[in-house]
Scaffold this active site. Structure first.
Site, mmCIF file in Angstrom:
data_model
loop_
_atom_site.group_PDB
_atom_site.id
_atom_site.type_symbol
_atom_site.label_atom_id
_atom_site.label_comp_id
_atom_site.label_asym_id
_atom_site.label_seq_id
_atom_site.Cartn_x
_atom_site.Cartn_y
_atom_site.Cartn_z
ATOM 1 N N HIS A 105 0.840 -1.203 0.000
ATOM 2 C CA HIS A 105 0.000 0.000 0.000
ATOM 3 C C HIS A 105 0.872 1.248 0.000
ATOM 4 C CE1 HIS A 105 0.684 -1.279 4.144
ATOM 5 N NE2 HIS A 105 0.732 0.006 4.456
ATOM 6 N N HIS A 107 0.776 5.293 1.174
ATOM 7 C CA HIS A 107 0.125 6.281 2.028
ATOM 8 C C HIS A 107 0.126 7.626 1.294
ATOM 9 C CE1 HIS A 107 0.741 3.969 5.935
ATOM 10 N NE2 HIS A 107 1.613 3.364 5.152
HETATM 11 P P1 5GP Z 1 2.196 0.219 7.155
HETATM 12 O O1 5GP Z 1 2.953 0.352 8.436
HETATM 13 O O2 5GP Z 1 1.991 -1.235 6.867
HETATM 14 O O3 5GP Z 1 2.768 0.979 6.026
HETATM 15 O O4 5GP Z 1 0.823 0.932 7.408
HETATM 16 C C1 5GP Z 1 -0.368 0.320 7.741
HETATM 17 C C2 5GP Z 1 -1.354 1.433 7.869
HETATM 18 O O5 5GP Z 1 -2.634 0.863 7.950
HETATM 19 C C3 5GP Z 1 -1.172 2.296 9.126
HETATM 20 O O6 5GP Z 1 -1.071 3.644 8.742
HETATM 21 C C4 5GP Z 1 -2.406 2.004 9.960
HETATM 22 O O7 5GP Z 1 -2.870 3.150 10.625
HETATM 23 C C5 5GP Z 1 -3.390 1.506 8.922
HETATM 24 N N1 5GP Z 1 -4.329 0.520 9.398
HETATM 25 C C6 5GP Z 1 -4.053 -0.562 10.176
HETATM 26 N N2 5GP Z 1 -5.153 -1.316 10.344
HETATM 27 C C7 5GP Z 1 -6.138 -0.706 9.645
HETATM 28 C C8 5GP Z 1 -7.519 -1.033 9.421
HETATM 29 O O8 5GP Z 1 -8.059 -2.003 9.915
HETATM 30 N N3 5GP Z 1 -8.225 -0.175 8.630
HETATM 31 C C9 5GP Z 1 -7.661 0.941 8.070
HETATM 32 N N4 5GP Z 1 -8.456 1.711 7.323
HETATM 33 N N5 5GP Z 1 -6.368 1.265 8.257
HETATM 34 C C10 5GP Z 1 -5.620 0.460 9.033
#
Ligand code: 5GP
Length: 144
Positions: A105, A107
């Site tokens: 993903h 951001h």
């Molecule tokens: P990563 O650290 O993998 O780049 O980011 C994961 C992102 O997903 C984080 O910014 C966190 O806030 C978001 N996130 C985690 N769980 C959920 C969820 O259940 N729903 C949504 N909409 N975002 C989530």
């Protein structure tokens, strides 16, 4: 160390399968975008491919090209909708790289001059606040 195999039990895979709800910003055959529940800034959106990829390291380059076009389009809408001064695009890979959810993903984080980013995976935002930003972003989205 090789990139671990994709694990279909991750939370974003569950969202993609419709098993867990999300506040959807955009969807087509390539990508799904929704509001981050622990936003680092107001209007923080996540964009992910529908096809399985753990992160950028195992992703198909052709898919990445299609995905980044969606990221660009949504980033433009976020900037306009939130009257942001700029946009930060973040993308984490593997735990050592800061990744916490193992479905690729990007951001999209709106930025305003002098406003410091909140912590990554910090406090959860209230759904009604996320929904208000979601509506503004959806209204500003233009066709690809
Ligand atoms: P990563 O650290 O993998 O780049 O980011 C994961 C992102 O997903 C984080 O910014 C966190 O806030 C978001 N996130 C985690 N769980 C959920 C969820 O259940 N729903 C949504 N909409 N975002 C989530």
């Amino acid at each position: 160390m090789p990139t671990p195999a994709y694990d279909e039990t991750n939370i974003f895979a569950k969202i993609l399968r419709g098993e867990v709800p999300c506040l959807k910003v955009y969807e087509d055959d390539v990508a799904l975008a929704f509001m981050d529940i622990m936003p680092q800034a107001d209007g923080h959106v996540l964009v992910l491919p529908k096809s399985p990829a753990r992160n950028i390291l195992d992703a198909d380059p052709q898919m990445l090209g299609q995905l980044i076009a969606r990221v660009q389009n949504i980033a433009r809408a976020v900037k306009e909708a939130l009257a942001a001064d700029g946009i930060t695009i973040l993308q984490y890979n593997e735990p050592a790289g800061g990744q916490t959810v193992f479905h690729l993903h990007f951001h999209i984080v709106p930025r305003w001059t002098g406003v410091v980013l909140r912590p990554h995976t910090g406090a959860a935002e209230r759904p009604e606040v996320l929904e208000a930003f979601r509506r503004k972003i959806v209204a500003a989205l233009k066709p690809l």
